[in-house]
Design a protein around this motif. Structure first.
Motif, PDB file in Angstrom:
ATOM      1  N   GLY A  13      67.850  10.238  85.868  1.00  0.00           N
ATOM      2  CA  GLY A  13      68.981  10.212  84.888  1.00  0.00           C
ATOM      3  C   GLY A  13      68.274  10.598  83.651  1.00  0.00           C
ATOM      4  O   GLY A  13      67.388  10.905  83.478  1.00  0.00           O
ATOM      5  N   GLU A  14      69.187  11.083  82.802  1.00  0.00           N
ATOM      6  CA  GLU A  14      68.829  11.972  81.377  1.00  0.00           C
ATOM      7  C   GLU A  14      68.168  10.953  80.508  1.00  0.00           C
ATOM      8  O   GLU A  14      67.177  11.741  79.905  1.00  0.00           O
ATOM      9  CB  GLU A  14      70.193  12.548  80.539  1.00  0.00           C
ATOM     10  CG  GLU A  14      69.746  13.085  79.503  1.00  0.00           C
ATOM     11  CD  GLU A  14      70.804  13.463  78.677  1.00  0.00           C
ATOM     12  OE1 GLU A  14      72.011  13.394  78.930  1.00  0.00           O
ATOM     13  OE2 GLU A  14      70.550  14.471  77.777  1.00  0.00           O
ATOM     14  N   GLU A  15      68.375   9.603  80.438  1.00  0.00           N
ATOM     15  CA  GLU A  15      67.614   8.987  79.406  1.00  0.00           C
ATOM     16  C   GLU A  15      66.443   7.842  79.909  1.00  0.00           C
ATOM     17  O   GLU A  15      66.142   7.001  79.403  1.00  0.00           O
ATOM     18  CB  GLU A  15      68.906   7.957  78.877  1.00  0.00           C
ATOM     19  CG  GLU A  15      69.955   8.801  78.310  1.00  0.00           C
ATOM     20  CD  GLU A  15      69.691  10.097  77.308  1.00  0.00           C
ATOM     21  OE1 GLU A  15      68.608   9.824  76.827  1.00  0.00           O
ATOM     22  OE2 GLU A  15      70.517  10.745  76.909  1.00  0.00           O
ATOM     23  N   SER A  16      66.151   8.130  81.188  1.00  0.00           N
ATOM     24  CA  SER A  16      65.083   7.309  81.706  1.00  0.00           C
ATOM     25  C   SER A  16      64.002   8.035  82.713  1.00  0.00           C
ATOM     26  O   SER A  16      64.466   9.017  82.900  1.00  0.00           O
ATOM     27  CB  SER A  16      65.766   6.070  82.280  1.00  0.00           C
ATOM     28  OG  SER A  16      66.374   6.481  83.369  1.00  0.00           O
ATOM     29  N   ALA A  73      73.985   3.733  72.874  1.00  0.00           N
ATOM     30  CA  ALA A  73      75.141   3.638  73.859  1.00  0.00           C
ATOM     31  C   ALA A  73      74.654   4.498  75.143  1.00  0.00           C
ATOM     32  O   ALA A  73      74.849   3.729  75.916  1.00  0.00           O
ATOM     33  CB  ALA A  73      76.444   4.144  73.050  1.00  0.00           C
ATOM     34  N   ASP A  74      73.949   5.612  74.819  1.00  0.00           N
ATOM     35  CA  ASP A  74      73.408   6.484  75.929  1.00  0.00           C
ATOM     36  C   ASP A  74      72.435   5.576  76.938  1.00  0.00           C
ATOM     37  O   ASP A  74      72.587   5.584  78.007  1.00  0.00           O
ATOM     38  CB  ASP A  74      72.800   7.607  75.620  1.00  0.00           C
ATOM     39  CG  ASP A  74      73.633   8.688  74.752  1.00  0.00           C
ATOM     40  OD1 ASP A  74      73.821   9.822  75.068  1.00  0.00           O
ATOM     41  OD2 ASP A  74      74.171   8.081  73.503  1.00  0.00           O
ATOM     42  N   ARG A  75      71.518   5.019  76.295  1.00  0.00           N
ATOM     43  CA  ARG A  75      70.573   4.106  76.962  1.00  0.00           C
ATOM     44  C   ARG A  75      70.896   2.864  77.565  1.00  0.00           C
ATOM     45  O   ARG A  75      70.636   2.791  78.571  1.00  0.00           O
ATOM     46  CB  ARG A  75      69.417   3.863  75.981  1.00  0.00           C
ATOM     47  CG  ARG A  75      68.856   5.010  75.419  1.00  0.00           C
ATOM     48  CD  ARG A  75      67.335   4.918  74.845  1.00  0.00           C
ATOM     49  NE  ARG A  75      66.650   5.857  74.172  1.00  0.00           N
ATOM     50  CZ  ARG A  75      66.922   6.274  72.850  1.00  0.00           C
ATOM     51  NH1 ARG A  75      67.362   5.221  71.922  1.00  0.00           N
ATOM     52  NH2 ARG A  75      66.257   7.393  72.616  1.00  0.00           N
ATOM     53  N   VAL A 121      72.440  11.156  87.615  1.00  0.00           N
ATOM     54  CA  VAL A 121      73.229  10.299  86.502  1.00  0.00           C
ATOM     55  C   VAL A 121      73.210  10.912  85.135  1.00  0.00           C
ATOM     56  O   VAL A 121      71.951  11.075  84.565  1.00  0.00           O
ATOM     57  CB  VAL A 121      72.804   8.962  86.760  1.00  0.00           C
ATOM     58  CG1 VAL A 121      73.501   8.166  85.519  1.00  0.00           C
ATOM     59  CG2 VAL A 121      73.085   8.355  87.967  1.00  0.00           C
ATOM     60  N   ASP A 122      74.163  11.111  84.517  1.00  0.00           N
ATOM     61  CA  ASP A 122      74.463  11.508  83.079  1.00  0.00           C
ATOM     62  C   ASP A 122      75.262  10.227  82.678  1.00  0.00           C
ATOM     63  O   ASP A 122      76.608  10.079  82.866  1.00  0.00           O
ATOM     64  CB  ASP A 122      75.143  12.752  82.651  1.00  0.00           C
ATOM     65  CG  ASP A 122      74.913  13.038  81.308  1.00  0.00           C
ATOM     66  OD1 ASP A 122      74.783  12.158  80.487  1.00  0.00           O
ATOM     67  OD2 ASP A 122      74.944  14.127  80.916  1.00  0.00           O
ATOM     68  N   PRO A 123      74.572   9.282  81.840  1.00  0.00           N
ATOM     69  CA  PRO A 123      75.292   8.219  81.561  1.00  0.00           C
ATOM     70  C   PRO A 123      76.447   8.233  80.495  1.00  0.00           C
ATOM     71  O   PRO A 123      77.349   7.480  80.300  1.00  0.00           O
ATOM     72  CB  PRO A 123      74.041   7.302  81.112  1.00  0.00           C
ATOM     73  CG  PRO A 123      73.227   7.967  80.263  1.00  0.00           C
ATOM     74  CD  PRO A 123      73.192   9.196  81.425  1.00  0.00           C
ATOM     75  N   LEU A 124      76.177   9.304  79.800  1.00  0.00           N
ATOM     76  CA  LEU A 124      77.115   9.891  78.459  1.00  0.00           C
ATOM     77  C   LEU A 124      77.028  11.151  78.205  1.00  0.00           C
ATOM     78  O   LEU A 124      75.983  11.820  77.807  1.00  0.00           O
ATOM     79  CB  LEU A 124      76.722   8.907  77.286  1.00  0.00           C
ATOM     80  CG  LEU A 124      77.510   9.671  75.969  1.00  0.00           C
ATOM     81  CD1 LEU A 124      78.976   9.659  76.129  1.00  0.00           C
ATOM     82  CD2 LEU A 124      77.232   8.465  74.878  1.00  0.00           C
ATOM     83  N   ASP A 125      78.116  11.976  78.985  1.00  0.00           N
ATOM     84  CA  ASP A 125      77.962  13.240  78.948  1.00  0.00           C
ATOM     85  C   ASP A 125      79.102  13.850  77.975  1.00  0.00           C
ATOM     86  O   ASP A 125      80.176  13.711  77.910  1.00  0.00           O
ATOM     87  CB  ASP A 125      78.388  14.009  80.245  1.00  0.00           C
ATOM     88  CG  ASP A 125      78.386  15.679  80.291  1.00  0.00           C
ATOM     89  OD1 ASP A 125      77.550  15.930  79.570  1.00  0.00           O
ATOM     90  OD2 ASP A 125      79.366  16.127  80.707  1.00  0.00           O
ATOM     91  N   GLY A 126      78.501  14.288  76.704  1.00  0.00           N
ATOM     92  CA  GLY A 126      79.352  14.540  75.637  1.00  0.00           C
ATOM     93  C   GLY A 126      79.018  13.577  74.561  1.00  0.00           C
ATOM     94  O   GLY A 126      79.894  13.168  73.667  1.00  0.00           O
ATOM     95  N   THR A 127      77.574  13.435  74.336  1.00  0.00           N
ATOM     96  CA  THR A 127      77.068  12.569  73.256  1.00  0.00           C
ATOM     97  C   THR A 127      77.712  12.858  71.758  1.00  0.00           C
ATOM     98  O   THR A 127      77.920  12.189  70.969  1.00  0.00           O
ATOM     99  CB  THR A 127      75.669  12.437  73.234  1.00  0.00           C
ATOM    100  OG1 THR A 127      75.423  11.909  74.497  1.00  0.00           O
ATOM    101  CG2 THR A 127      75.159  11.524  72.182  1.00  0.00           C
ATOM    102  N   THR A 128      77.667  14.211  71.676  1.00  0.00           N
ATOM    103  CA  THR A 128      78.117  14.777  70.334  1.00  0.00           C
ATOM    104  C   THR A 128      79.529  14.450  70.089  1.00  0.00           C
ATOM    105  O   THR A 128      79.838  13.740  69.074  1.00  0.00           O
ATOM    106  CB  THR A 128      77.925  16.264  70.141  1.00  0.00           C
ATOM    107  OG1 THR A 128      76.338  16.432  70.577  1.00  0.00           O
ATOM    108  CG2 THR A 128      78.548  16.805  68.773  1.00  0.00           C
TER     109      THR A 128
END
Ligand code: 2AM
Ligand code: CA
Ligand code: CA
Ligand code: CA
Length: 266
Positions: A68-71, A45-47, A85-92
């Motif tokens: 971005g956090e994931e790339s 989902a994050d990616r 960019v943080d595409p999903l902040d609060g993954t936990t």
């Protein structure tokens, strides 16, 4: 409220990613999840969300840089501009089914954040700001809370993660702050914590060990809502130090002092 064309691009990118995250939130048990480090989870989902945002932003402004956090970072040919960019902040939270997570998109120009979007897709709360243009929650103009005393204040914080940060130091800070304030909260999404300060829901917030993508958008939201956000030394190096303390003029000052209170020697 008139949004600039650039802010509209950021909002559209956030909505696209928000739809994708909302779909995946209902199917969490089917997502592939991996560990980046101890307790540090990342999912499909994050990616997926980062890919959507990156495509949308780079299509609109192909010369800008992208962090971005994931790339992998893109160094833009336009040296002045960079997306953060943080595409999903609060993954936990996301992976535990807790509807408290956000997409955070900031635009940096010559080292200063000039536009910001934080979207909570679970509540449809869209926080936006442009430098000099104020901060908004959906269409409503935001203002930080007016409380002047810590004894009336609700303060948000971050808790150091497994294998990261200084847990002992945090416990001392927490003990000092707890002893002065009306209440403490911990959301688990730094960009939402900062947006909550901008919206006057939290009177103040502090955290260490954050990344630029956790902080960039939220800092502009707070400033444009009339608040103060600095690093823990009182300077403006939040993105470089990964630390932040925030609130209105009074709470920012008082909270900074309490967080720095020396440890008693006996
Ligand atoms: P993330 O969900 O994008 O990773 C909460 O205090 C903040 O710390 C969140 O913004 C969260 O962002 C980040 N975070 C959560 N777990 C983490 C970990 N194990 N290592 C580093 N950062 C983490
Ligand atoms: Ca992460
Ligand atoms: Ca984050
Ligand atoms: Ca993230």
């Amino acid at each position: 409220m008139a949004r600039s064309a650039l802010l509209n691009v950021m909002v559209q990118a956030a909505f696209k990613a928000g739809k994708s995250l909302a779909r995946d939130f209902g199917e969490v048990q089917n997502l592939q999840v991996s560990l980046k480090g101890p307790g540090d989870y990342v999912s499909q989902a994050d990616r997926k969300a980062e890919k959507l945002i990156r495509e949308e932003l780079m299509k609109a402004r192909p010369t800008y840089g992208f962090l971005g956090e994931e790339s992998d970072e893109i160094i833009g040919t336009d040296g002045a501009h960079r997306w953060i960019v943080d595409p999903l902040d609060g993954t936990t939270n996301f992976l535990h089914g807790i509807p408290c997570f956000a997409i955070s998109i900031a635009l940096e120009r010559n080292g200063e954040i000039v536009a910001a979007v934080v979207l909570n897709p679970a509540t449809d709360e869209l926080f936006t700001a442009e430098r000099g243009g104020g901060a908004f929650l959906n269409d409503r103009r935001l203002r930080v809370a007016a409380r002047k005393n810590l004894s009336d204040a609700v303060i948000g914080c971050g808790v150091p993660h497994l294998g990261r940060g200084n847990h002992g130091k945090f416990l001392i800070e927490l003990r000092h702050v707890m002893g002065e304030v009306a209440g403490m909260r911990r959301l688990g999404s730094a960009s939402l914590d900062l947006a909550y300060v901008a919206a006057g829901r939290f009177d103040g917030f502090w955290e260490r060990d954050l990344a630029p993508w956790d902080l960039a958008a939220g800092i502009l939201l707070i400033r444009e809502a009339g608040g103060y956000a600095t690093d823990l030394a009182g300077g403006s190096a939040m993105l470089d130090t990964g630390t932040v303390v925030a609130g209105n003029e009074y709470i920012h000052k008082a909270l900074s002092e309490v967080v720095h209170r020396p440890v008693p020697t006996r």
